[in-house]
Write an enzyme that holds these catalytic residues in place. Structure first.
Site, PDB file in Angstrom:
ATOM      1  N   LYS A  70     -10.402   6.847  -4.210  1.00  0.00           N
ATOM      2  CA  LYS A  70     -10.829   7.647  -2.913  1.00  0.00           C
ATOM      3  C   LYS A  70     -10.766   8.853  -3.189  1.00  0.00           C
ATOM      4  O   LYS A  70     -10.240   9.379  -4.108  1.00  0.00           O
ATOM      5  CB  LYS A  70      -9.704   7.237  -2.030  1.00  0.00           C
ATOM      6  CG  LYS A  70     -10.448   7.238  -0.564  1.00  0.00           C
ATOM      7  CD  LYS A  70     -11.370   6.068  -0.270  1.00  0.00           C
ATOM      8  CE  LYS A  70     -11.520   6.178   1.237  1.00  0.00           C
ATOM      9  NZ  LYS A  70     -11.886   4.622   1.476  1.00  0.00           N
TER      10      LYS A  70
HETATM   11  N1  GLU Z   1     -15.469   3.882   2.210  1.00  0.00           N
HETATM   12  C1  GLU Z   1     -15.536   2.430   2.215  1.00  0.00           C
HETATM   13  C2  GLU Z   1     -14.131   1.812   2.403  1.00  0.00           C
HETATM   14  O1  GLU Z   1     -13.231   2.459   2.496  1.00  0.00           O
HETATM   15  C3  GLU Z   1     -16.568   2.210   1.339  1.00  0.00           C
HETATM   16  C4  GLU Z   1     -16.260   2.244  -0.154  1.00  0.00           C
HETATM   17  C5  GLU Z   1     -17.488   1.864  -1.115  1.00  0.00           C
HETATM   18  O2  GLU Z   1     -18.341   1.411  -0.715  1.00  0.00           O
HETATM   19  O3  GLU Z   1     -17.080   2.333  -2.323  1.00  0.00           O
HETATM   20  O4  GLU Z   1     -14.139   0.488   2.048  1.00  0.00           O
END
Ligand code: GLU
Length: 420
Positions: A105
């Protein structure tokens, strides 16, 4: 006082699940903390000619099952521990829905509501540049998260492509615009996956007095990408959306709100508040409304030890990451309130990110129906695997989802063997 540090919460959730996993203690120990934390400080020239220094993070939690994967968040409350928690949740999420990625993240501490488009672009480019080769199409693949979107992903792609000419760089980031390697159904995927879970929960008889979506009264907290489409899909299924909110306030209508009209109102006025025919309620009241399904679709720590006893929903479907604390989980489980945990309920986003990545590698574009059918199949399978395991062990669904995920990651780690 309850500990609301998201990383501590992620570690508590992990610890609760390990008793249902038979894996080597040393391997389990390697899954508690992230593999790598990158923290960067970078100056950006603002529109008024001044320079401002921003702090950004990229946390890579685990890549045993595939390249690191996870969104990038722009928010004033971003912190290292928050990003560490969100990265760990991505590891468990990709394992729960069985897409071949790890977990990561990113986040930048900034207030996107007070930034111009040019300033956001400059922040995005400089952040991407400084991450350098720690991201890449087979290394770590970012995506949108809170207050980032397809435009942000286009800038990340462009920055990476400018600095890595001569290769197919489209798969370096997902959630891109349709014209630039994006996938059909990616924008709506988090919400679609969440509503598929709600439909399956209803079909499984988990929501007393509700036989189909058309019987359900739904409350959605947060009206961003996940919340606005979740409200829309619930409404399309015949549900009555009786309460909605965004960061500026909350509204309700016992007769039901039309999410499309509310979105148009928000686009005109900047908020859902003041929508004709609705009455304004406080953020607290919204969460406690008498309803069948509550969909938290905003930030962490919205259902805590403090308010869990006053939640009147029969089912909670977590479109957001980390909305419920462990103490709240205990209370809800004792009261028989079902929770579809974030690492399952919002796994549709990363699932379609995976489909986008595959399409980019193959230089193809799949039809919307193909993406939708694949997403439904994956979400339905993951949903029943989690709830069957929870029923078998008489545990809450979050612990069950974690146990399945941790087991999958631990197995692959053992299979590969520890380097060197
Ligand atoms: N930000 C989204 C999540 O928390 C998507 C992550 C992604 O598609 O890589 O799942």
């Amino acid at each position: 006082m309850e500990d609301l540090n998201p990383f501590h919460i992620a570690q508590t959730q992990f610890a609760r699940a390990t008793q249902f996993v038979s894996a080597d203690a040393g391997i389990l120990g390697s899954l508690i903390r992230p593999f790598r934390v990158t923290r960067i400080e970078f100056p950006v020239e603002m529109d008024d000619g001044t320079y401002q220094v921003f702090t950004g993070f990229r946390v890579q939690h685990n890549n045993a099952r595939g390249p690191y994967k996870g969104g990038i968040r722009f928010h004033p409350d971003v912190s290292e521990d928050e990003v560490k928690a969100l990265a760990a949740w991505m590891t468990w999420k990709t394992a729960v829905v069985e897409v071949p990625f790890g977990g990561a993240k990113g986040g930048v501490i900034c207030d996107p509501k007070r930034l111009s488009v040019r300033e956001k672009r400059a922040i995005t480019r400089r952040y991407t540049m400084q991450l350098g080769n720690t991201i890449g199409p087979t290394v770590d693949i970012p995506a949108p998260d809170v207050y980032t979107d397809a435009s942000t992903m286009a800038w990340i792609f462009d920055t990476y492509d400018m600095t890595h000419p001569g290769s197919n760089n489209l798969p370096v980031v997902t959630g891109k615009p349709m014209e630039l390697g994006g996938s059909h159904g990616r924008e709506t995927a988090t919400a679609r996956g969440c509503i598929v879970c709600v439909e399956e929960a209803i079909a499984r008889g988990m929501v007393d007095g509700v036989k189909t979506m058309a019987d359900a009264r739904v409350v959605v907290q947060g009206f961003g990408n996940a919340g606005s489409f979740a409200a829309q899909f619930a409404h399309d299924g015949g549900a009555k959306v009786i309460g909605l909110s965004d960061s500026r306030g909350a509204i309700m209508s016992a007769a039901g709100l039309d999410p499309k009209a509310v979105l148009a109102h928000k686009q005109d006025t900047g908020s859902v508040v003041g929508f004709p025919g609705s009455s304004q309620v406080s953020a607290t009241e919204l969460m406690e409304l008498e309803c069948d399904v509550l969909i938290p679709a905003a930030l962490e720590n919205q259902i805590t030890a403090e308010n869990a006893g006053r939640i009147h929903a029969k089912l909670i479907a977590e479109a957001a990451n980390g909305p419920t604390t462990p103490a709240a989980d205990d209370q809800l489980f004792q009261r028989g309130v079902h929770v579809i945990p974030d690492i399952l309920a919002n796994g549709g986003g990363v699932t379609v990110s995976y489909y986008e990545w595959v399409q980019n590698i193959q230089d193809e574009q799949w039809e919307p129906e193909v993406v939708d059918a694949k997403l439904r199949k994956k979400m339905t399978r993951a949903f029943h695997a989690v709830f069957n395991f929870a029923a078998e062990k008489s545990i809450d669904a979050r612990t069950a989802a974690y146990a399945l995920a941790v087991d999958r990651v631990a197995r692959v780690t053992a299979m590969r063997g520890i380097w060197p």
